[in-house]
Design a protein around this motif. Structure first.
Motif, PDB file in Angstrom:
ATOM      1  N   GLU A 261      27.795  35.641  33.932  1.00  0.00           N
ATOM      2  CA  GLU A 261      29.140  36.376  33.802  1.00  0.00           C
ATOM      3  C   GLU A 261      29.135  37.619  33.382  1.00  0.00           C
ATOM      4  O   GLU A 261      29.511  38.651  33.894  1.00  0.00           O
ATOM      5  CB  GLU A 261      30.151  35.746  32.940  1.00  0.00           C
ATOM      6  N   GLN A 264      27.564  39.876  36.321  1.00  0.00           N
ATOM      7  CA  GLN A 264      28.592  40.054  37.050  1.00  0.00           C
ATOM      8  C   GLN A 264      29.566  41.302  36.744  1.00  0.00           C
ATOM      9  O   GLN A 264      29.922  41.939  37.571  1.00  0.00           O
ATOM     10  CB  GLN A 264      29.437  38.801  37.364  1.00  0.00           C
ATOM     11  N   ARG A 265      29.739  41.278  35.365  1.00  0.00           N
ATOM     12  CA  ARG A 265      30.671  42.312  34.780  1.00  0.00           C
ATOM     13  C   ARG A 265      29.819  43.792  34.949  1.00  0.00           C
ATOM     14  O   ARG A 265      30.388  44.752  35.574  1.00  0.00           O
ATOM     15  CB  ARG A 265      30.810  42.178  33.394  1.00  0.00           C
ATOM     16  N   ASP A 269      32.215  43.654  38.396  1.00  0.00           N
ATOM     17  CA  ASP A 269      33.733  43.587  37.700  1.00  0.00           C
ATOM     18  C   ASP A 269      33.994  44.611  37.082  1.00  0.00           C
ATOM     19  O   ASP A 269      35.362  44.926  37.111  1.00  0.00           O
ATOM     20  CB  ASP A 269      33.557  41.967  37.065  1.00  0.00           C
ATOM     21  N   LYS A 272      35.081  47.382  39.544  1.00  0.00           N
ATOM     22  CA  LYS A 272      36.580  46.768  40.174  1.00  0.00           C
ATOM     23  C   LYS A 272      37.729  47.272  39.263  1.00  0.00           C
ATOM     24  O   LYS A 272      38.557  47.902  39.753  1.00  0.00           O
ATOM     25  CB  LYS A 272      36.455  45.370  40.341  1.00  0.00           C
ATOM     26  N   ARG A 273      37.524  46.972  37.914  1.00  0.00           N
ATOM     27  CA  ARG A 273      38.588  47.211  37.080  1.00  0.00           C
ATOM     28  C   ARG A 273      38.752  48.828  36.925  1.00  0.00           C
ATOM     29  O   ARG A 273      39.850  49.315  36.829  1.00  0.00           O
ATOM     30  CB  ARG A 273      38.362  46.427  35.420  1.00  0.00           C
TER      31      ARG A 273
END
Length: 277
Positions: A261, A264-265, A269, A272-273
Motif C-alpha cells: 500500500e 503504491q502511494r 496514489d 494522483k491526489r
C-alpha cells in the motif's frame, strides 16, 4: 503502476535552454519518444512534465509545446508543471491564463539559480499566496542551505501545497548528510509540504551504490512518511547517475521493506491526489 512526477523533455529546435551549454551530456534533443520507450519497459504509465528552465521569453511556448506533445498518439504525458516568475508584477495575469489551461497542474521557480533573497521579496511571497485555492502546487527546488527559505514560504502560505524536489538536493557525493538532515527534518514538520523522491542518483559519485542512497531515503521516509512522498525520475538528468532503469531498480530496492500500500502511494496514489490526475 508508476506515475513519473518529474520528467524533463528537451527540444532544442523549438525552445532556448541557456543552461544546457554548461552540461554537455544533456545538450541534446531528449524527446518524448526516447523517454517513452524505456519508461514503458519499467512500468511507467503516465508522466508530468517538469519545466526545464527555458529562456524566460519561451515559458508560455514550453507549456504549449508539451500540451501538443500530450496529444500525440501513445503519449504518456498527463500534465505539466509550468515555469513561473513570482517575483514579477505580471504573475497575477500569468496565473489567470494558466488557470484557463487545465493541463497545467502546478508551478516551479528554480531557486538555486537566483540570489537567495529572491524568495524573500514581498511581491514573490504575495504571488505565492495567490496559489491558495487554485489547486496548483508549487515545487521547491533548493539546495540544503536554502531549505530555510522554502520553510518560510510554506509557513507564509499554509493553504498552498508545496513539493520539495529531489529530497532537498543532498550532496551525496561529498557526504553532505549532516548539513542536509536537520533542514529536511524541519521542513517535514510543515503538513503542506510533500517530498519528491527524485534526482538523488545524480548527486552521488560516479560509482554510487545503493548503500550510498539508503541513509538519505531512510531520513526522508522517517520524517515525511509515505503519505507525503511522490516518485519522480528527473529524466534525463538521472542519466548522469545511471539512467532511468537504474533509478527505478534502486527505488524498488529502497522500498523493499515497505508495504504494498505504501509503495503504491509513493509510485502513484499520492501523485494522483496532489496533481489531480
Amino acid at each position: 503502476m508508476i506515475i513519473d512526477t518529474h520528467l524533463h523533455l528537451i527540444y532544442r529546435d523549438r525552445l532556448s535552454y541557456p543552461w544546457l551549454a554548461s552540461v554537455p551530456p544533456l545538450d541534446a534533443d531528449l524527446t518524448q519518444k526516447i523517454y517513452a520507450q524505456e519508461a514503458r519497459r519499467v512500468g511507467i504509465v503516465a508522466a508530468l512534465h517538469m519545466e526545464v528552465d527555458v529562456a524566460e521569453s519561451d515559458i508560455p511556448r514550453e507549456t504549449e509545446m508539451v500540451e501538443a506533445l500530450a496529444r500525440e498518439d501513445g503519449s504518456l504525458l498527463a500534465g505539466a508543471i509550468a515555469s513561473c516568475r513570482p517575483e514579477s508584477p505580471d504573475f497575477p495575469a500569468y496565473l489567470d491564463r494558466v488557470l484557463a489551461t487545465p493541463f497545467v497542474r502546478g508551478f516551479r521557480r528554480v531557486l538555486h539559480v537566483v540570489p537567495d533573497d529572491v524568495s524573500e521579496g514581498a511581491l514573490f511571497r504575495e504571488n505565492i499566496r495567490r496559489l491558495a485555492g487554485t489547486g496548483l502546487n508549487f515545487d521547491l527546488c533548493v539546495l540544503p542551505h536554502q531549505i530555510e527559505k522554502a520553510i518560510a514560504l510554506a509557513d507564509l502560505a499554509p493553504d498552498v501545497s508545496f513539493v520539495l524536489d529531489h529530497c532537498g538536493v543532498p550532496d551525496i557525493k561529498a557526504g553532505g548528510f549532516d548539513v542536509w538532515k536537520g533542514p529536511v527534518s524541519e521542513i517535514a514538520r510543515r503538513p503542506n509540504v510533500t517530498v519528491k523522491l527524485s534526482g538523488i542518483p545524480a548527486y552521488g559519485a560516479e560509482n554510487w551504490t545503493l548503500e550510498d542512497l539508503k541513509p538519505y531515503f531512510a531520513h526522508v521516509a522517517e520524517n515525511f512518511g509515505f503519505d507525503r512522498m511522490a516518485w519522480g525520475s528527473d529524466w534525463p538528468v538521472c542519466t548522469l547517475g545511471g539512467g532511468l532503469s537504474t533509478w527505478i531498480g534502486a527505488t524498488h530496492a529502497l522500498l523493499s521493506g515497505v508495504s504494498l500500500e505504501d509503495k503504491q502511494r509513493v509510485f502513484a496514489d499520492n501523485a494522483k491526489r496532489l496533481w489531480k490526475l
